[in-house]
Write a protein that holds these residues in place. Sequence first.
Motif, PDB file in Angstrom:
ATOM      1  N   LEU A  24      11.619 -19.588   3.736  1.00 42.54           N
ATOM      2  CA  LEU A  24      11.236 -18.183   3.572  1.00 42.54           C
ATOM      3  C   LEU A  24      12.086 -17.295   4.475  1.00 42.54           C
ATOM      4  N   HIS A  25      12.258 -16.060   4.060  1.00 42.16           N
ATOM      5  CA  HIS A  25      13.039 -15.131   4.891  1.00 42.16           C
ATOM      6  C   HIS A  25      12.172 -13.942   5.330  1.00 42.16           C
ATOM      7  N   ILE A  26      12.828 -12.947   5.869  1.00 43.32           N
ATOM      8  CA  ILE A  26      12.106 -11.815   6.460  1.00 43.32           C
ATOM      9  C   ILE A  26      11.310 -11.019   5.415  1.00 43.32           C
ATOM     10  N   GLY A  27      11.749 -11.070   4.135  1.00 43.20           N
ATOM     11  CA  GLY A  27      11.022 -10.369   3.070  1.00 43.20           C
ATOM     12  C   GLY A  27       9.635 -10.962   2.861  1.00 43.20           C
ATOM     13  N   HIS A  28       9.573 -12.300   2.793  1.00 41.62           N
ATOM     14  CA  HIS A  28       8.265 -12.954   2.633  1.00 41.62           C
ATOM     15  C   HIS A  28       7.401 -12.709   3.876  1.00 41.62           C
ATOM     16  N   THR A  29       8.074 -12.705   5.018  1.00 46.29           N
ATOM     17  CA  THR A  29       7.374 -12.478   6.285  1.00 46.29           C
ATOM     18  C   THR A  29       6.723 -11.098   6.295  1.00 46.29           C
ATOM     19  N   TYR A  30       7.415 -10.166   5.678  1.00 42.27           N
ATOM     20  CA  TYR A  30       6.925  -8.780   5.601  1.00 42.27           C
ATOM     21  C   TYR A  30       5.603  -8.724   4.834  1.00 42.27           C
ATOM     22  N   THR A  31       5.568  -9.324   3.649  1.00 41.49           N
ATOM     23  CA  THR A  31       4.345  -9.305   2.833  1.00 41.49           C
ATOM     24  C   THR A  31       3.185  -9.959   3.583  1.00 41.49           C
ATOM     25  N   THR A  32       3.471 -11.113   4.161  1.00 43.42           N
ATOM     26  CA  THR A  32       2.400 -11.878   4.799  1.00 43.42           C
ATOM     27  C   THR A  32       1.908 -11.181   6.070  1.00 43.42           C
TER      28      THR A  32
ATOM     29  N   PRO B 201       1.412 -13.296  -2.302  1.00 35.12           N
ATOM     30  CA  PRO B 201       1.922 -14.156  -3.368  1.00 35.12           C
ATOM     31  C   PRO B 201       1.981 -15.597  -2.841  1.00 35.12           C
ATOM     32  N   ILE B 202       1.928 -16.544  -3.737  1.00 34.67           N
ATOM     33  CA  ILE B 202       2.220 -17.911  -3.290  1.00 34.67           C
ATOM     34  C   ILE B 202       3.715 -18.090  -3.550  1.00 34.67           C
ATOM     35  N   TYR B 203       4.454 -18.300  -2.490  1.00 36.41           N
ATOM     36  CA  TYR B 203       5.921 -18.252  -2.581  1.00 36.41           C
ATOM     37  C   TYR B 203       6.493 -19.545  -3.155  1.00 36.41           C
ATOM     38  N   TYR B 204       7.702 -19.429  -3.739  1.00 35.35           N
ATOM     39  CA  TYR B 204       8.375 -20.617  -4.295  1.00 35.35           C
ATOM     40  C   TYR B 204       8.965 -21.467  -3.172  1.00 35.35           C
ATOM     41  N   PRO B 205       8.624 -22.732  -3.126  1.00 31.59           N
ATOM     42  CA  PRO B 205       9.231 -23.576  -2.079  1.00 31.59           C
ATOM     43  C   PRO B 205      10.553 -24.175  -2.548  1.00 31.59           C
TER      44      PRO B 205
ATOM     45  N   VAL C  22       1.569  -7.816  -3.052  1.00 35.67           N
ATOM     46  CA  VAL C  22       2.766  -8.451  -3.621  1.00 35.67           C
ATOM     47  C   VAL C  22       3.944  -7.505  -3.461  1.00 35.67           C
ATOM     48  N   GLY C  23       5.154  -8.021  -3.740  1.00 38.54           N
ATOM     49  CA  GLY C  23       6.330  -7.151  -3.763  1.00 38.54           C
ATOM     50  C   GLY C  23       6.434  -6.496  -5.133  1.00 38.54           C
ATOM     51  N   LYS C  24       7.232  -5.435  -5.200  1.00 41.38           N
ATOM     52  CA  LYS C  24       7.333  -4.681  -6.467  1.00 41.38           C
ATOM     53  C   LYS C  24       7.909  -5.542  -7.594  1.00 41.38           C
ATOM     54  N   ASP C  25       8.653  -6.608  -7.215  1.00 39.22           N
ATOM     55  CA  ASP C  25       9.270  -7.475  -8.227  1.00 39.22           C
ATOM     56  C   ASP C  25       8.248  -8.205  -9.105  1.00 39.22           C
ATOM     57  N   ILE C  26       7.049  -8.399  -8.576  1.00 43.09           N
ATOM     58  CA  ILE C  26       6.083  -9.186  -9.349  1.00 43.09           C
ATOM     59  C   ILE C  26       4.805  -8.391  -9.634  1.00 43.09           C
ATOM     60  N   LEU C  27       4.949  -7.070  -9.579  1.00 40.85           N
ATOM     61  CA  LEU C  27       3.795  -6.214  -9.839  1.00 40.85           C
ATOM     62  C   LEU C  27       3.339  -6.350 -11.296  1.00 40.85           C
TER      63      LEU C  27
ATOM     64  N   PHE D  38      11.053  -3.263  -1.155  1.00 44.26           N
ATOM     65  CA  PHE D  38      11.884  -4.390  -0.734  1.00 44.26           C
ATOM     66  C   PHE D  38      12.600  -4.108   0.575  1.00 44.26           C
ATOM     67  N   LEU D  39      12.780  -5.181   1.310  1.00 43.94           N
ATOM     68  CA  LEU D  39      13.487  -5.106   2.575  1.00 43.94           C
ATOM     69  C   LEU D  39      14.960  -5.404   2.315  1.00 43.94           C
ATOM     70  N   LEU D  40      15.803  -4.463   2.693  1.00 43.53           N
ATOM     71  CA  LEU D  40      17.239  -4.676   2.550  1.00 43.53           C
ATOM     72  C   LEU D  40      17.779  -5.008   3.944  1.00 43.53           C
TER      73      LEU D  40
ATOM     74  N   SER E  72       1.799 -21.933  -1.912  1.00 41.92           N
ATOM     75  CA  SER E  72       3.130 -22.236  -2.438  1.00 41.92           C
ATOM     76  C   SER E  72       3.045 -22.543  -3.930  1.00 41.92           C
ATOM     77  N   ASP E  73       4.023 -22.005  -4.647  1.00 45.75           N
ATOM     78  CA  ASP E  73       4.080 -22.057  -6.109  1.00 45.75           C
ATOM     79  C   ASP E  73       5.074 -23.163  -6.462  1.00 45.75           C
ATOM     80  N   GLU E  74       4.568 -24.371  -6.682  1.00 40.26           N
ATOM     81  CA  GLU E  74       5.437 -25.545  -6.604  1.00 40.26           C
ATOM     82  C   GLU E  74       5.945 -26.092  -7.931  1.00 40.26           C
TER      83      GLU E  74
HETATM   84  O1  ME8 Z   1       7.586 -14.519  -6.970  1.00 41.82           O
HETATM   85  N1  ME8 Z   1      11.594  -7.646   0.647  1.00 41.82           N
HETATM   86  O2  ME8 Z   1       7.577 -16.138  -5.333  1.00 41.82           O
HETATM   87  P1  ME8 Z   1       8.816 -15.708  -4.427  1.00 41.82           P
HETATM   88  C1  ME8 Z   1      10.257  -7.637   0.628  1.00 41.82           C
HETATM   89  N2  ME8 Z   1       6.013 -17.645  -6.749  1.00 41.82           N
HETATM   90  N3  ME8 Z   1       9.525  -8.629   0.109  1.00 41.82           N
HETATM   91  C2  ME8 Z   1      10.162  -9.682  -0.391  1.00 41.82           C
HETATM   92  C3  ME8 Z   1      11.566  -9.765  -0.407  1.00 41.82           C
HETATM   93  C4  ME8 Z   1      12.304  -8.671   0.147  1.00 41.82           C
HETATM   94  N4  ME8 Z   1      13.620  -8.638   0.216  1.00 41.82           N
HETATM   95  N5  ME8 Z   1      11.910 -10.931  -0.974  1.00 41.82           N
HETATM   96  C5  ME8 Z   1      10.766 -11.571  -1.303  1.00 41.82           C
HETATM   97  C6  ME8 Z   1       7.175 -15.568  -6.495  1.00 41.82           C
HETATM   98  N6  ME8 Z   1       9.694 -10.826  -0.942  1.00 41.82           N
HETATM   99  C7  ME8 Z   1       6.024 -16.293  -7.148  1.00 41.82           C
HETATM  100  C8  ME8 Z   1       4.736 -15.586  -6.787  1.00 41.82           C
HETATM  101  S1  ME8 Z   1       2.098 -15.228  -6.986  1.00 41.82           S
HETATM  102  C9  ME8 Z   1       0.878 -15.749  -7.983  1.00 41.82           C
HETATM  103  C10 ME8 Z   1       3.526 -16.113  -7.477  1.00 41.82           C
HETATM  104  C11 ME8 Z   1       8.280 -11.181  -1.079  1.00 41.82           C
HETATM  105  O3  ME8 Z   1       8.996 -16.816  -3.449  1.00 41.82           O
HETATM  106  C12 ME8 Z   1       7.536 -10.204  -1.975  1.00 41.82           C
HETATM  107  O4  ME8 Z   1       6.177 -10.301  -1.683  1.00 41.82           O
HETATM  108  O5  ME8 Z   1       9.964 -15.295  -5.250  1.00 41.82           O
HETATM  109  C13 ME8 Z   1       7.805 -10.777  -3.350  1.00 41.82           C
HETATM  110  O6  ME8 Z   1       6.896 -10.303  -4.317  1.00 41.82           O
HETATM  111  C14 ME8 Z   1       7.646 -12.245  -3.077  1.00 41.82           C
HETATM  112  O7  ME8 Z   1       8.195 -12.427  -1.754  1.00 41.82           O
HETATM  113  C15 ME8 Z   1       8.342 -13.148  -4.079  1.00 41.82           C
HETATM  114  O8  ME8 Z   1       8.256 -14.464  -3.607  1.00 41.82           O
END
Ligand code: ME8
Length: 519
Positions: free
Chosen positions: A19-27, A11-15, A258-263, A290-292, A50-52
């Motif tokens: 970022l935390h360990i969850g984003h690190t996991y996906t990447t 995913p392109i993450y929101y700046p 991606v994470g399940k939140d944005i499937l 998701f990583l808890l 990054s999704d800006e």
């Molecule tokens: O959703 N455990 O960005 P986002 C595992 N910009 N993965 C996690 C996590 C957790 N606790 N928390 C976050 C967006 N992630 C959009 C995406 S793509 C076209 C646009 C990871 O910064 C996971 O991959 O909220 C999740 O889907 C993503 O960060 C959400 O990142």
Amino acid sequence: MSAKTFYVTTPIYYPNDKLHIGHTYTTTAADTITRFKQLQGYETEFITGSDEHGQKIQKSAAKHDMSPKEYVDGIVETFKDLWEKLKVDYTKFVRTTSDDHRSDVEYIFKKVYDKGDIYKSKYEGYYCTPCETYWTERQLDEEGNCPDCNRAVEWMEEESYFFKMSKYQDRLLDFLNENPDFIQPAKRRNEMINFIKEGLEDLCVSRTTFDWGIPVPVDDDHVIYVWFDALTSYLTGIDWNRDEEKFNKFWPADIHIVGKDILRFHTIIWPTILMAADLPLPKKVFGHGFLLVDGGKMSKSKGNVIDPVKLIDDFGVDAVRYYLLREIAFGTDGSYSTDNFIQRINSDLANDLGNLLNRTVAMVDKYFNGVIPEAKLETEFDTDLEEVATNTFKLVEDNLEKLQFSVALEELWNLVRRTNKYIDQTTPWVLAKDEDKKAELGTVLYNLLDNLRRIAIALVPFLPEAPAKMWEQLGIKDSLADQSWDNVKSKDLLESGIKVKNGDPIFPRIDADEYYQKL
Ligand code: ME8
């Protein structure tokens, strides 16, 4: 013959925050699969970014008394620093504020608009700003909050542009039927299909309540919906509209991780946009769990957000990546705890693998002056060890293809432990006492070294630092680039007559008490 290619995205993450360990996991997962494909000889593209745009970013910037661009510029640097520390080897970092991206978004929007699949109408609904999503009353949770994140929603009314998503409902269902592996893991597939069967409504794809976004090409009063904007980054990343050859080579993407939140965005909105734009659909979307933290949700208010930078500084990049990939089955939720982290690193990396390497190299030093001996004969234990090795590497490969990182590592560690057992079975220290057994001793040590060579290559996708350190100790001069998955499958490639290098343990044991005291 066309080259084998593989295109993977995160995913392109929101700046709006670090970022935390969850984003690190996906990447980490995306980087691991990319490195594996490279070892298999594929030409790869790996896109992150990054999704800006959007209201959330605009509000965060305002809170900090900054312009949105100024605000995101600072945070995007922290993203890039993290990926450098994590040794993430992406090909392109897409910023949605870049000119290339803006022109691609304008182009796709205009294309779908010209086709008649985007039209203007009025929108009313409950809006969740953190999720950038409109909901109907029926969709809200029991407390009247956002059904995704359970936060408060706001009633909003605006003139908007709508994408005719409903028109593509049947085509999407047909596609999902014909491509049963498109949505991974399989258990999420039915959820998505049921959601579609409830009926797809047209999607509101423009906003007028804020202006931090890409203007609608036919109407400056509107900015394009942030998800329509963000998903297009997967095309920007491989230079759609700029490099046709490259685009055709890599599109459709092999996998969106991606994470399940944005499937839902990736398996419903994105495919229908692509259908409207007459572009092929990606081959696969994997929505991991998701990583808890200590069994609970990570949140700033709880103060339990795990900072990956600190973790890498404290334990090293290999330890962090190993833990994430080994501990949590890809596709299900998992929980981080520092106790568990330390335990896992000590038992698997320091004990099982570190000791195997140390013991082996030390014995070659002691019994053969550090020179790699030849394997002149066979011992009674060789066939079994080789069978386990062959079988393991096949299982590692199969599981990596399915993104089952934890199973792949579990299998690899079966071999690490089996190889340690080979030392106990063959008792080199006993053989060393008997001059007649010199050839047998040489064979045993050669087999150990050669297995370590193969294990080190198999670790390349997972660990960016350890394999090279292992090769150095094993006397192998080849650079990473010379290694390939075929070399994992072949035995006896190690050259005899070369010197090993007895060095420091590559995975020092972590002293938990000392670590906690320093905190
Ligand atoms: O959703 N455990 O960005 P986002 C595992 N910009 N993965 C996690 C996590 C957790 N606790 N928390 C976050 C967006 N992630 C959009 C995406 S793509 C076209 C646009 C990871 O910064 C996971 O991959 O909220 C999740 O889907 C993503 O960060 C959400 O990142």
